[in-house]
Scaffold this active site. Structure first.
Site, PDB file in Angstrom:
ATOM      1  N   GLY A   1      58.964 104.780   3.878  1.00 58.93           N
ATOM      2  CA  GLY A   1      58.299 105.759   4.726  1.00 58.93           C
ATOM      3  C   GLY A   1      59.208 106.313   5.812  1.00 58.93           C
ATOM      4  O   GLY A   1      59.175 107.503   6.127  1.00 58.93           O
TER       5      GLY A   1
ATOM      6  N   GLU B   1      51.034 106.620   5.197  1.00 56.64           N
ATOM      7  CA  GLU B   1      50.139 105.470   5.036  1.00 56.64           C
ATOM      8  C   GLU B   1      51.003 104.361   4.472  1.00 56.64           C
ATOM      9  O   GLU B   1      51.328 104.348   3.292  1.00 56.64           O
ATOM     10  CB  GLU B   1      48.968 105.827   4.110  1.00 56.64           C
ATOM     11  CG  GLU B   1      47.818 104.837   4.181  1.00 56.64           C
ATOM     12  CD  GLU B   1      48.086 103.566   3.400  1.00 56.64           C
ATOM     13  OE1 GLU B   1      48.465 102.549   4.038  1.00 56.64           O
ATOM     14  OE2 GLU B   1      47.942 103.582   2.182  1.00 56.64           O
TER      15      GLU B   1
ATOM     16  N   CYS C   1      47.115  97.877   0.019  1.00 54.33           N
ATOM     17  CA  CYS C   1      47.668  98.111   1.348  1.00 54.33           C
ATOM     18  C   CYS C   1      46.696  97.650   2.426  1.00 54.33           C
ATOM     19  O   CYS C   1      47.099  97.189   3.492  1.00 54.33           O
ATOM     20  CB  CYS C   1      48.007  99.595   1.531  1.00 54.33           C
ATOM     21  SG  CYS C   1      46.646 100.706   1.191  1.00 54.33           S
TER      22      CYS C   1
END
Length: 595
Positions: A273, A290, A324
């Site tokens: 990310g 996310e 997650c």
């Protein structure tokens, strides 16, 4: 009697209307392959440790290691060509009506409901999950998402009236939500169906096109899901390139980030990310991140342990813990810790694990990503070396000729402390870490001692106590006396804080995030009162310009009637007796001498 007849007539009309509407939704016919249609099929075994052609992505069943085929490893040039086609489709689709968009989503929903088992089988084969986990994690949440969009989405995307303010009382203000254009999505492998349909449905309902880069570890399923999507687009007359897939490795993903999309959604690890964010910064492409999670699951001493135990198993072991927003850290009050642990371990030892298709019902499946089971084992071994106790599982099964697959057993660890890697590192596997606590203040501090902050769950007999604890947790989501329900409520945003990322997808916030919020202001009564620069502020500006302004400020914003009346008087004086409000400067020569 007349009332009963009227009610019966209304019911009949409602049923007839519903039948007509349902019948008008297109029925899709999508071809299936042998591997998509059957639980058992013949294929050669694949060994991920062997070198492979870099121009293709090998696809295999992680539960049986059967080779499913290959998909292209797209180049940066190919990805940019796809984005170009998406831009053309976006120009067409942005003029579509909400009725057209609903028709597309309802066509997809109808197909999903009619083909649930095939959808789940394809997901199970691509990711290794049990069929029930596919129903829960792939189908149910996708159907709820589409249902929410069709029923409530338009209301949140229509122009929204806003107040014009007190001084601009003669204006009317609104926010218009315009499509961003092309949405790019980079999605992970844990839920191959939902991870595609989740951004897709929101993006197209908001009037955008979308390009989805799927994981190299779950690309095979895009064959069946892609045929379904293309059939739906054709059935409703949508542009054929409205939804497109990108397959491949890092080059393809980076090309999507830098290839001209108007907004990017990234779902994946914190490490990747950060790289995505850095690459997107070069083109100022807005990004939704996310990232990882390490959710706290808090059990108070007065919680209903029988109910909580079953919920905890779903939180820890659904999809073999590859979630997650799955539960990883289970904080159990010391008064009930041992009892809870005993109940959990008794059930964990009954869980069946193995290939999830054609071998009966399984409670746990395989690890989708190669090497993940070994990573989980390393975290467990480190915890044990620092004093943790394995209550169940904790050892990778040996691979034999008869039993091949990427498995790790459901594992329960007790005595987990901050000295262990598993305290702060995301496991993303089937491990329940138990931690004792005694006071509410203590458990809040322990739960917040984590670099991640995605979801959380709190269980207590007193809902107000559970709510208070949840309000102190550093997390983007909290479920009270349940797990994962914030995601089932599709009106709610999904996302976290800290290393779990920022911005939101899902819910009102996520849907509007796929739009450009355009501020619009116009005259409310154009025939009676139109905009014009008032004479005291017109060029050349007269001496009353400043006192007129200070008078207006006091008249509109003064903290009380006395202030406001004084301001009104000053404004009137600017026109009636301007000499009373204008400060005269001394002549230039006198000013110079005095200086």
């Amino acid at each position: 009697m007349y009332l009963a007849i009227a009610v019966a007539a209304a019911v009949v009309l409602y049923v007839l209307h519903d039948l007509i509407v349902s019948a008008s939704i297109p029925t899709l016919v999508v071809a299936v392959t042998d591997a998509e249609a059957n639980d058992i099929f013949s294929a050669v075994k694949y060994d991920p440790s062997l070198p492979s052609d870099k121009d293709v992505v090998p696809c295999y069943d992680p539960a049986t290691m059967q080779l499913l085929g290959y998909v292209p490893a797209m180049s940066a040039r190919e990805v940019k060509e796809i984005v170009t086609k998406a831009k053309e489709a976006a120009q067409v689709w942005k003029t579509s009506t909400f009725k057209q968009r609903r028709r597309l989503l309802k066509t997809l929903l109808k197909f999903i409901v009619e083909n649930q088992e095939t959808i789940c089988r394809v997901s199970a084969r691509d990711s290794g999950k049990p069929m029930v986990d596919a129903i829960v994690g792939e189908v149910v949440v996708t159907c709820e998402k589409i249902h929410w969009l069709c029923n409530e989405g338009e209301g949140h995307l229509k122009p929204e009236k806003r107040s014009a303010g007190i001084m601009a009382f003669y204006k009317k203000a609104r926010v218009e939500y315009l499509p961003v254009g092309v949405v790019g999505a980079i999605v992970p492998w844990n839920y191959p169906f939902h991870n595609v349909l989740n951004p897709l449905t929101a993006a197209v309902f908001a009037g955008n096109s979308i390009v989805i880069k799927v994981s190299e570890y779950a690309s095979w399923s895009t064959g069946y899901y892609g045929r379904m999507i293309n059939a739906a687009l054709a059935a409703v007359g949508a542009p054929p390139n409205l939804v497109q897939f990108v397959t491949g490795y890092g080059e393809a993903g980076n090309a999507l980030v830098c290839g001209g999309v108007d907004k990017l959604i990234f779902v994946g690890s914190t490490v990747v990310g950060k790289k995505v964010m850095a690459a997107a910064a070069e083109t100022l492409t807005p990004v939704v991140l996310e990232l990882g999670g390490k959710d706290a699951f808090i059990v108070c001493e007065d919680a209903d342990l029988k109910t909580v135990t079953q919920i905890s198993l779903k939180a820890a072991f659904l999809n073999s813990g590859q979630n997650c927003a799955g539960g990883e850290r289970f904080f159990v009050h010391s008064a009930v810790h041992d009892r809870f642990a005993g109940m959990v371990v008794g059930l964990v030892k009954q869980m069946r694990q193995g290939p999830t298709l054609g071998h009966g019902t399984m409670d746990a499946g395989a690890m989708c990503m190669p090497g993940l089971a070994e990573k989980v084992q390393g975290l467990v071994d480190d915890a044990v070396s620092h004093g943790a106790e394995v209550l169940a599982g904790g050892v990778m099964p040996q691979v034999t000729l008869e039993r091949r697959g990427q498995f790790y057993p459901p594992t329960v660890l007790a005595g987990v402390t901050p000295a262990m890697r598993i305290w702060s590192e995301e496991v993303f596997g089937p491990v329940m870490s138990l931690i004792k606590w005694s006071t509410d203040a203590e458990v809040i501090a322990l739960a917040n001692d984590c670099p991640f902050g995605l979801g959380s769950s709190v269980f207590a007999k007193s809902q107000s106590r559970a709510r208070h604890i949840a309000s102190q947790l550093e997390a983007g989501m909290s479920a009270i006396n349940d797990f994962g329900t914030t995601y089932m409520c599709q009106s709610l945003p999904f996302g976290g804080v800290k290393h779990s990322g920022f911005d939101r997808f899902a819910g009102v916030e996520g849907l509007r995030g796929l739009c450009v919020p355009k501020a619009v202001c116009e005259d409310a009564f154009p025939l009676l009162m139109s905009s014009a620069i008032p004479p005291p502020w017109s060029v050349p500006i007269p001496d009353i310009g400043l006192p007129f302004g200070t008078g207006l400020v006091a008249m509109f914003y003064g903290p009380g009637l006395l202030f406001q009346l004084k301001g009104l008087a000053r404004v009137i004086a600017c026109f009636v007796l301007p000499s009373s409000v204008v400060r005269r400067s001394p002549p230039a020569d006198k000013a110079g001498k005095s200086a």
